[in-house]
Scaffold this active site. Structure first.
Site, short mmCIF file in Angstrom:
data_model
loop_
_atom_site.label_atom_id
_atom_site.label_comp_id
_atom_site.label_asym_id
_atom_site.label_seq_id
_atom_site.Cartn_x
_atom_site.Cartn_y
_atom_site.Cartn_z
N ALA A 174 12.71 9.93 21.62
CA ALA A 174 12.50 11.34 21.30
C ALA A 174 13.43 12.17 22.15
O ALA A 174 13.80 11.78 23.26
CB ALA A 174 11.05 11.73 21.57
N LYS A 175 13.81 13.35 21.61
CA LYS A 175 14.75 14.21 22.34
C LYS A 175 14.18 14.67 23.68
O LYS A 175 14.90 15.01 24.58
CB LYS A 175 15.13 15.41 21.48
CG LYS A 175 16.17 15.05 20.43
CD LYS A 175 16.67 16.24 19.67
CE LYS A 175 17.77 15.81 18.70
NZ LYS A 175 17.90 16.65 17.55
N ARG A 176 12.85 14.67 23.78
CA ARG A 176 12.27 15.18 25.04
C ARG A 176 12.39 14.17 26.20
O ARG A 176 12.23 14.54 27.35
CB ARG A 176 10.82 15.60 24.83
CG ARG A 176 9.95 14.51 24.31
CD ARG A 176 8.55 15.00 23.96
NE ARG A 176 7.81 13.92 23.36
CZ ARG A 176 7.88 13.58 22.08
NH1 ARG A 176 8.63 14.28 21.27
NH2 ARG A 176 7.22 12.55 21.61
#
Ligand code: GLU
Length: 287
Positions: free
Chosen positions: A260-262
């Site tokens: 995930a981008k986070r």
């Protein structure tokens, strides 16, 4: 040259990231899959920046995409199509659909939609969440036109029932990994084609651009498999060619979860800055 060879030389694939964050290994995997697919067939590879979400997309993330992909040894054609610079293309198409009575303005907030779903106790749930329950579909045209004219915030939705009366069914599409598919657009329903905050949507701009850029093979993650059910409807409505699809399994992390981008530590930028070579990463993810 055989027909198969001729066709293979015409292959055009693309990688179409949204610059809402730094790329991670999952993106690298997807980009390399699309790139290698084209290169192994003597075809062309295109990079497209899908930055229609002006609140979340940042120019710095676009720069990082270029840097990360170059680091991975990926070469793309210039100029790169940056969607936010072509909003009028999507508006033209939207206008065509509006003239054909295939879209309607939707004034609903998220809350309105949730309330209606709770009230009716009936909410077909599609792969992208609950299917829009049609609240604004039956507003008389004179009333909705007046509300649009008065500047009431609105999106534009596809009138799927009407759209389906205008095209030949069933619509069949091909996924090289999942086989022939019969389109099930009802899984997504009356999707938004133009958002309240931006005059297009993912579904509209991706379909228009794949056609405009002559993409023959859409190589992308399985998370977008269901979106194709509606993309093929838009292609039929707009008389656009249908590419061949190849939805690859998503690369998972060591816990079996999607990247995930986070997850800051897992970005390609941080991996590179930690001295890992592109070769090591490619060997790890493409093994
Ligand atoms: N822009 C989309 C994303 O970053 C991908 C679009 C596509 O491959 O169709 O999730």
């Amino acid at each position: 040259m055989t027909t198969k060879e001729t066709l293979e030389n015409d292959v055009v694939t693309r990688f179409a990231p949204s610059p809402t964050g730094l790329l991670h290994k999952g993106h690298a995997y997807s980009a390399l899959k699309a790139y290698e697919y084209a290169k192994n067939r003597g075809g062309r590879f295109i990079l497209r920046i899908e930055d229609i979400d002006t609140t979340r997309c940042k120019p710095d993330f676009i720069k990082a995409i270029y840097k990360d992909l170059s680091w991975l040894g990926i070469h793309w054609e210039n100029p790169v199509r940056i969607q936010s610079q072509h909003l009028e293309d999507y508006q033209d198409i939207l206008e065509q659909l509006r003239k054909r009575g295939l879209i309607y303005p939707c004034f609903c907030t998220r809350r309105d939609i949730q309330n209606e779903i709770m009230r009716s106790g009936h909410a077909p749930h599609g792969p992208e969440g609950p299917v829009y329950p049609g609240i604004c579909k039956n507003i008389p045209e004179t009333e909705s036109a007046e509300r649009v004219k008065n500047g009431e915030p609105h999106a534009w939705r596809l009138d799927l029932d009407k759209a389906l009366t205008m095209i030949e069914k069933p619509i069949i599409w091909e996924d090289e990994l999942h086989g022939l598919q019969v389109a099930k657009p009802e899984l997504l329903g009356d999707i938004v084609l133009s958002r309240k905050d931006t005059p297009t949507s993912y579904h509209l701009s991706v379909t228009v651009d794949d056609a405009l850029q002559g993409i023959t093979h859409v190589v992308r993650g399985e998370d977008l498999f269901h979106a194709t059910h509606i993309h093929v409807v838009l292609q039929k409505l707009l008389n656009l060619p249908q590419p061949i699809y190849r939805h690859h399994p998503l690369l998972l992390d060591s816990d079996g979860k999607r990247f995930a981008k986070r997850d800051k530590a897992e970005t390609l930028t941080s991996i590179r800055e930690n001295g890992v070579s592109a070769k090591e990463i490619i060997e790890e993810i493409m093994a």
